[in-house]
Design a protein around this motif. Structure first.
Motif: not given
Length: 792
Positions: A752, A703, A734-736, A724
């Motif tokens: 993230i 992370e 990528l993920r947020m 993001l």
């Protein structure tokens, strides 16, 4: 006496008339395809509506629309700033998904397309190129050069952004010449290409820049099994969605000239082909001779020939056919002019720098000579001029560029019996090689004529309009010409015959549209007949589209667009005078407009960004905004990105779109320009976000913790949302989850996650976007770019 009503009437009388805004064509992507295939495309154009009609110059092409026009496409970053920011903006398109069905018997070459709706027809025509070999679509996301599996191939791509460079890599299947030819300006793309070819050691093998706007090609020698990379960009590193191109990569030499390039129908004769690698396979200018059989009697005036050599087959080269004898002349300097007997068609070459060819011919007083020199039409670099010298050597007539071409032509009336000299020369300094070919034609006063029309005419439903037809007489010919119009839209009529008198050079054909007609459009032909000489011709319309035409016929159609149109139903005007509004960077400005409904219209009105803006847009944007039926005022939300220069005045131009029904009940969309421009002076930002404290490294499965700081004006009293934003090439990696920062807080920690690391490598970046709102739900945005590298 009350002055207020009189003042209102005076202001109304001063208001400019509201006129319909016709749609215009843009591009098709991909811009070409192989005959005999069905391909998915995106049609693009300007100020489009959902009720468009499409027209193709070859009716065998079938179009299936797969959806309505999408949103207006504002160009993405990067942008130009400073002096280049004042360059006129390229128009912003809307795109429609569609399917093109290309029959197998379509000839190789361009197909023209046009659009129309209830506001009129397009003034220009788009270009779609039909090929006959393997086709590949550019992968618009790769960070590495796109690998070509096999050659030959035609690449369909585009330079979609400023500073974009497209790269392709291939392994040579054999030793010998390879030719890369760029089609861009011929497709209507305002792209001046630069081609560069490098070997595996990064050594430049070939490069060329299209500084003259004619498209370009390079030929270079390769070795079997070695790798090569092709780089393509604009000469000024411009980019836009409309910068579409076709790049032909072929295994073989390249022909650049033929002598003669024209032959008599049905004859077999020797033709010298000049090109790169045509004789030895080396990347040098040389020539070979072949026996060519020219096509027999048919409607064609040209055909494509592919020169076959031991080193491969050259890309197709266009040869022309005529109905008379064709000869080739040796150099004809002033001290050794060549005799010329009428009628004549002579091909020559200005092989020596600064050379001129002289031809001596006898004339009788009163004779009318039709003289022409072609070079550009043949693919020659010459900018030819034609001069007529009298028996005493004095200049009597001279012709340089014809409209739309650098070729030359003139009609000359012989003033007295005697011997005259025709001089063919070059005015651009392009003589001095074997490619500097030309063709001179000379005939005595053949009685004939040609007709021209405008590319489009709009006829108001229930109203009238005039179709202008012009005639150009040839030779000592003056006779009444009867005109007939065919193919008019339903409900539009014209007289059965309209006559151009012998003493006139133009005539207006009255068109009338029935009051109960539907809004429609059609490709219309105008035919002219001169009975006494037995001549029949179709009027030609000059319809721009090809930006690198070889001849006038490259931008001519034998039809024009006639559209039955509806009257505008609204007038929308900006309220605030130009330049008096100050707007913060990254903020939304509600521009006030007055709305007046006309012709009894009571419905909604959609305010939209116009396709054509004044300066570089630099990300300025606004939505398709609906004005309710009862509203007489509207506030259009103009978003001004935070990177705009405070030293520059920013502008936005709008259109108004109203949905109505025509007399037959069909739903139509009427488009008009909004009067006045929304003009804003830019001030400092209300919101600023910054992210990270140093170099960020991403590791698989871990992370990312990212500190963020927020600076905001006291005018922003609500929370700030952080999101993001990923570039298209790494979407999904990528993920947020969005984070909402309460009012008054200036810091936050973002977490993230990596979900797909296969597309992460080297140095890349993402953005953190901060969004807040001013009173009135007006958006304020700031973005921070976060560079990172991926750990192995």
């Amino acid at each position: 006496m009350h002055l207020a009503p009189l003042l209102s009437l005076a202001l109304l009388a001063q208001a400019p008339p509201v006129v319909p805004k016709a749609p215009e064509v843009g591009y098709i992507y991909p811009p070409g395809g192989k005959a005999g295939t069905t391909i998915n495309v995106r049609l693009a154009g300007f100020d489009w509506t959902p009720d468009l009609h499409f027209f193709f110059s070859d009716p065998r092409v079938k179009l299936e629309l797969l959806g309505p026009p999408g949103p207006i496409l504002v160009a993405p970053p990067p942008y130009w700033f400073g002096p280049k920011a004042y360059v006129t903006a390229l128009p912003m398109p809307r795109e429609i998904p569609a399917r093109l069905i290309l029959p197998a018997d379509l000839p190789t070459g361009p197909i023209r397309w046009q659009v129309a709706n209830a506001n009129g027809g397009s003034a220009g025509a788009g270009v779609f190129w039909v090929g006959d070999g393997p086709e590949v679509l550019e992968d618009e996301k790769p960070r590495e050069p796109q690998r070509l599996a096999s050659l030959p191939v035609t690449l369909n791509g585009r330079l979609g952004k400023i500073e974009e460079v497209d790269r392709y890599r291939f392994r040579a299947p054999r030793t010998g010449p390879i030719t890369c030819e760029l089609f861009a300006r011929r497709l209507g793309a305002n792209l001046n290409g630069v081609l560069e070819v490098r070997d595996a050691n990064d050594r430049v093998l070939a490069d060329a820049a299209d500084t003259e706007g004619t498209d370009l090609a390079v030929t270079f020698a390769v070795r079997k099994d070695e790798e090569y990379t092709i780089r393509l960009h604009d000469v000024d590193f411009r980019g836009d969605r409309s910068f579409v191109y076709r790049l032909q990569v072929t295994l073989g030499p390249r022909v650049v000239a033929a002598l003669p390039a024209t032959g008599r129908r049905g004859e077999t004769r020797s033709v010298e082909f000049v090109g790169y690698g045509v004789a030895t396979g080396q990347a040098k200018l040389e020539s070979v001779t072949r026996r060519i059989t020219f096509p027999g009697p048919d409607d064609r005036d040209s055909f494509l020939y592919r020169l076959e050599t031991p080193h491969g087959t050259a890309p197709a080269f266009r040869l022309f056919v005529s109905d008379g004898d064709e000869t080739v002349t040796a150099p004809a300097p002033a001290d050794s002019p060549r005799p010329l007997a009428f009628p004549a068609a002579v091909s020559g070459c200005l092989e020596r720098a600064g050379a001129e060819d002289h031809f001596r011919c006898k004339g009788t007083k009163g004779d009318v000579w039709s003289l022409a020199v072609e070079a550009q039409r043949l693919g020659s670099p010459l900018d030819v001029a034609l001069t007529v010298l009298g028996p005493d050597g004095k200049e009597l007539a001279r012709a340089d560029d014809l409209p739309g071409t650098t070729d030359a032509a003139l009609e000359f009336t012989v003033p007295a019996d005697g011997e005259y000299t025709l001089v063919v020369s070059d005015v651009a300094g392009k003589s001095g090689s074997r490619v500097a070919v030309y063709r001179l034609t000379a005939v005595r006063g053949e009685r004939d004529f040609s007709l021209s029309v405008v590319p489009r005419v709009s006829v108001p439903i229930g109203g009238k309009a005039d179709l202008q037809v012009k005639v150009q007489w040839q030779g000592p010919f003056r006779e009444a010409i009867g005109l007939r119009v065919t193919g008019l839209p339903p409900g539009v009529s014209a007289p059965p015959v309209v006559v151009i008198p012998p003493d006139k050079t133009e005539v207006l054909i009255p068109l009338e549209c029935a009051a109960d007609a539907a809004a429609a459009a059609a490709r219309v032909r105008v035919r002219g007949t001169a009975k006494h000489i037995g001549k029949h011709h179709v009027a030609l319309a000059t319809v721009p589209g090809n930006l690198a035409p070889h001849g006038l016929d490259d931008n001519q159609l034998d039809t024009l667009l006639v559209a039955s149109t509806l009257k505008p139903v609204c007038r929308v005007t900006t309220v605030v005078a130009d330049g008096t509004v100050k707007v913060n960077r990254g903020a939304t400005y509600p521009a006030e407009l007055t709305v007046e409904r006309l012709e009894g219209f009571t419905g909604e009105i959609s305010l939209q960004m116009a396709a054509q803006q004044s300066y570089q847009v630099q990300g300025i944007c606004g939505p398709d905004f609906t004005v309710p039926p009862d509203a007489k005022r509207a506030f259009y939300p103009c978003f001004m990105p935070e990177w705009l220069e405070t030293s520059r005045t920013s502008r936005m131009i709008l259109i108004a779109v109203a949905k109505v029904r025509d007399p037959r009940g069909n739903v139509r969309h009427l488009v008009t320009d909004v009067a006045g421009r929304i003009t804003m002076s830019i001030e400092g930002a209300l919101l600023k976000v910054s992210a990270g404290t140093g170099e960020l490294t991403i590791r698989s499965g871990r992370e990312i913790t990212l500190p963020v700081k927020i600076a905001s004006s006291s005018r922003l009293t609500g929370p700030v949302k952080l999101e993001l934003v990923l570039p298209e090439e790494i979407q999904g990696t990528l993920r947020m989850e969005p984070v909402v920062v309460p009012a008054g807080r200036s810091e936050a920690i973002l977490r993230i996650r990596t979900s797909d690391q296969t597309r992460l490598s080297g140095e890349q970046s993402f953005m953190i976007r901060a969004t807040a709102y001013q009173p009135g739900d007006l958006r304020v945005v700031s973005e921070a770019t976060v560079p990172f590298r991926t750990a192995k």
